[in-house]
Design a protein around this motif. Structure first.
Motif, PDB file in Angstrom:
ATOM      1  N   GLY A  20       0.783  -1.236   0.000  1.00 51.66           N
ATOM      2  CA  GLY A  20       0.000   0.000   0.000  1.00 51.66           C
ATOM      3  C   GLY A  20       0.811   1.281   0.000  1.00 51.66           C
ATOM      4  O   GLY A  20       0.600   2.152  -0.854  1.00 51.66           O
ATOM      5  N   PRO A  21       1.743   1.469   0.937  1.00 46.37           N
ATOM      6  CA  PRO A  21       2.500   2.732   0.951  1.00 46.37           C
ATOM      7  C   PRO A  21       3.287   2.976  -0.340  1.00 46.37           C
ATOM      8  O   PRO A  21       3.260   4.089  -0.876  1.00 46.37           O
ATOM      9  CB  PRO A  21       3.429   2.572   2.161  1.00 46.37           C
ATOM     10  N   GLY A  24       0.841   3.768  -3.173  1.00 44.84           N
ATOM     11  CA  GLY A  24       0.301   5.115  -2.990  1.00 44.84           C
ATOM     12  C   GLY A  24       1.294   6.168  -3.445  1.00 44.84           C
ATOM     13  O   GLY A  24       0.933   7.136  -4.122  1.00 44.84           O
ATOM     14  N   TYR A  45      -2.820  11.975   2.818  1.00 40.42           N
ATOM     15  CA  TYR A  45      -3.189  11.051   1.754  1.00 40.42           C
ATOM     16  C   TYR A  45      -4.043   9.903   2.286  1.00 40.42           C
ATOM     17  O   TYR A  45      -3.783   9.368   3.363  1.00 40.42           O
ATOM     18  CB  TYR A  45      -1.946  10.474   1.083  1.00 40.42           C
ATOM     19  N   ALA A  46      -5.040   9.543   1.500  1.00 41.71           N
ATOM     20  CA  ALA A  46      -5.865   8.383   1.832  1.00 41.71           C
ATOM     21  C   ALA A  46      -5.040   7.124   1.606  1.00 41.71           C
ATOM     22  O   ALA A  46      -4.138   7.107   0.761  1.00 41.71           O
ATOM     23  CB  ALA A  46      -7.106   8.360   0.942  1.00 41.71           C
ATOM     24  N   PRO A  47      -5.329   6.066   2.351  1.00 40.55           N
ATOM     25  CA  PRO A  47      -4.610   4.814   2.111  1.00 40.55           C
ATOM     26  C   PRO A  47      -4.860   4.318   0.685  1.00 40.55           C
ATOM     27  O   PRO A  47      -5.937   4.534   0.125  1.00 40.55           O
ATOM     28  CB  PRO A  47      -5.208   3.839   3.121  1.00 40.55           C
ATOM     29  N   ASP A  50      -8.326   0.141   0.581  1.00 43.45           N
ATOM     30  CA  ASP A  50      -9.421   0.299   1.535  1.00 43.45           C
ATOM     31  C   ASP A  50     -10.462  -0.772   1.210  1.00 43.45           C
ATOM     32  O   ASP A  50     -10.215  -1.640   0.370  1.00 43.45           O
ATOM     33  CB  ASP A  50     -10.002   1.717   1.513  1.00 43.45           C
TER      34      ASP A  50
END
Length: 175
Positions: A20-21, A24, A45-47, A50
């Motif tokens: 994820g990171p 992103g 920032y949104a993950p 989700d």
């Protein structure tokens, strides 16, 4: 040609939550009105993942980066376009990003091909996508992978002071 000059093909795998990171960051680094209709992401920032965008919908391409370690070079998201039972034979590409340092090295092509194989494995027999009309590089890549234009919504988006078409493309997923 020396061994170091031999191109290394991307390794494509399913995403995991720990991606994820990095994904992103890749998504933010590649943001452009060439392909994005949403405003540029701003902190906080949104993950990346989700409940509506889980890792199982994403394939990640990895390649050796500057330090020689494998790192994410791109990703593709493909999903059923609707929750309708009569539409389960279709998958739709809803995101494709390639890191600037990895462009021109076959990452996008590898991701599209892997997504088509994975979609066939899920029982799909058709892949669709939407691409902005002014995104000539993406359209050329999709066309080279068998996608054809199936519809155009003229002037669907207003980006950077001009109207941009929304182009629907699709292809069969033959075995």
């Amino acid at each position: 040609m020396s061994a170091s000059a031999i191109p290394v093909p991307p390794v494509v795998r399913r995403a995991v939550a720990g991606d994820g990171p990095a994904l992103g960051e890749l998504d933010r680094a590649t943001w452009s009105t060439l392909h994005a209709v949403q405003p540029r992401p701003q902190p906080p920032y949104a993950p990346f993942f989700d409940e509506h965008h889980p890792p199982r919908e994403i394939l990640v391409a990895e390649m050796p980066g500057a330090a020689g370690e494998r790192e994410p070079a791109g990703y593709i998201r493909f999903v059923p376009p609707t929750p309708l039972p009569c539409n389960t034979h279709v998958r739709q590409i809803q995101g494709l990003a390639v890191a600037h340092w990895a462009r021109g090295r076959g990452v996008g092509r590898a991701l599209i091909r892997a997504a088509c194989v994975a979609a066939r494995g899920e029982g799909a027999n058709r892949m669709t996508l939407r691409v902005l009309g002014h995104n000539a590089p993406a359209r050329a890549l999709y066309e080279s992978e068998g996608f054809t234009v199936e519809g155009v919504l003229p002037g669907e988006f207003f980006l950077n002071g001009r109207y941009v078409d929304d182009v629907m493309m699709g292809r069969p997923l033959a075995p």
